[in-house]
Scaffold this motif. Structure first.
Motif: not given
Length: 354
Positions: A307-315
């Motif tokens: 899963a993509q981490n929170e810091a690099t997610c737009v949402v």
């Protein structure tokens, strides 16, 4: 507190329709309307909106030019209102590169009925945009990659591996960044991005031009070969089936899943069932829960999930849900996901072990 929205569009009809749609939702508040970028600039200073809806094609200053200036001087969440034309779709994806969070397609005919039909989607996307993290594009993966030959020899990756990618809000840029990190002989790839009909073909063509991969909008019954990526069309679910030793694409006209069509969960579920431990999956930025359950099923079938981490997610919605239910084996920044997918493909070696 309701989400404050400023509408920027040169069409009086579109402004009036968006006003009706926004005012009908108790979670949204229309704070102003602007017929062009110059009026919008002044209203932004006065009204301090949370989200801007912005027309791509406007007089005096077009939407892309205004968006670029806005993201340099006063970054804020923007939802583009885009024409469903080849030129309009290209401008839309350029807007995503410049920092727009999402877009809504203007109907070609029957604008009043069409816009009212999109009312739920428009409100949903404005709400998603209000939660967006604005990530400077220069901090993301570069759009030009070094030739892989300069990186030394790599093990050959077997044809039995399969990469599956799901994304929603902010996903057009995230998917591009992942694909830019993959070589021309990468395992075959299937992709579901929440996107309306008419834009997926243009998106696939754009990815095909920018990456080393052969990227196409899926038509069904295609053999999924190394170096090839298949994008779910905007009005069908993309599934994968086994045909002898091959994986092939299949399109489904089933009902929307979690209000999405295409949806990530049906694709993830299908690859879990037909490819098992040969699946290497990632779930990228997006609003909602779509893809989380499918990720869990892939992991339970022995596949690899990230899963993509929170810091690099737009949402940070879809990845968060996958992490919460144990569907993600790893959680990584966007810039590290492509290499993680390749490492897993090499680790898993040869043989069709399902």
């Amino acid at each position: 507190m309701p989400i404050k929205v400023l509408v920027v569009d040169d069409s009086a009809l579109i402004r009036a329709l968006l006003k009706e749609i926004i005012q009908a939702d108790p979670e949204l508040e229309l704070v102003g309307q602007a017929p062009d970028a110059y009026v919008a600039r002044d209203l932004i200073k006065q009204l301090n909106p949370d989200v801007l809806t912005l027309d791509v094609e406007m007089p005096r200053m077009d939407g892309l030019t205004f968006l670029e200036k806005l993201m340099r001087g006063r970054p804020m969440p923007v939802v583009m209102i885009s024409s469903l034309t080849e030129q309009g779709s290209e401008a839309t994806f350029r807007a995503m590169e410049l920092g727009a969070v999402d877009f809504v397609a203007k109907p070609k005919l029957g604008i009043r009925e069409g816009m009212q039909g999109y009312a739920e989607e428009i409100c949903y996307k404005i709400k998603a945009a209000s939660l967006a993290r604005l990530i400077p594009r220069q901090a993301q993966a570069p759009t030009v990659q070094e030739p892989l030959a300069s990186q030394g020899p790599r093990p050959i990756i077997g044809t039995e591996k399969l990469i599956a990618i799901g994304a929603s809000t902010g996903g057009t840029e995230a998917i591009k960044d992942v694909l830019l990190g993959l070589p021309a002989d990468s395992p075959g790839i299937v992709i579901t991005q929440h996107m309306p009909p008419g834009f997926t073909r243009s998106f696939a063509e754009r990815l095909n031009r920018m990456t080393r991969l052969n990227v196409v909008e899926a038509k069904g019954c295609e053999r999924i070969l190394p170096g090839h990526a298949f994008l779910a069309p905007g009005d069908k679910h993309l599934l994968v089936e086994r045909s002898g030793a091959n994986y092939v694409t299949r399109l489904s006209d089933a009902e929307p899943v979690r209000r999405h069509k295409p949806a990530v969960d049906p694709m993830f579920r299908s690859v879990a069932q037909c490819a098992g431990r040969n699946v290497i999956a990632c779930l990228l930025t997006g609003m909602g829960k779509d893809g989380a359950q499918g990720m869990l099923e892939i992991r339970q079938a022995g596949g690899y999930t990230v899963a993509q981490n929170e810091a690099t997610c737009v949402v940070y919605g879809m990845p968060r849900e996958a992490v919460a239910i144990g569907g993600a084996e790893d959680i990584l920044p966007l810039g590290e996901i492509a290499e993680a997918l390749l490492q897993q493909a090499r680790k898993r070696g040869g043989g069709n072990r399902v």
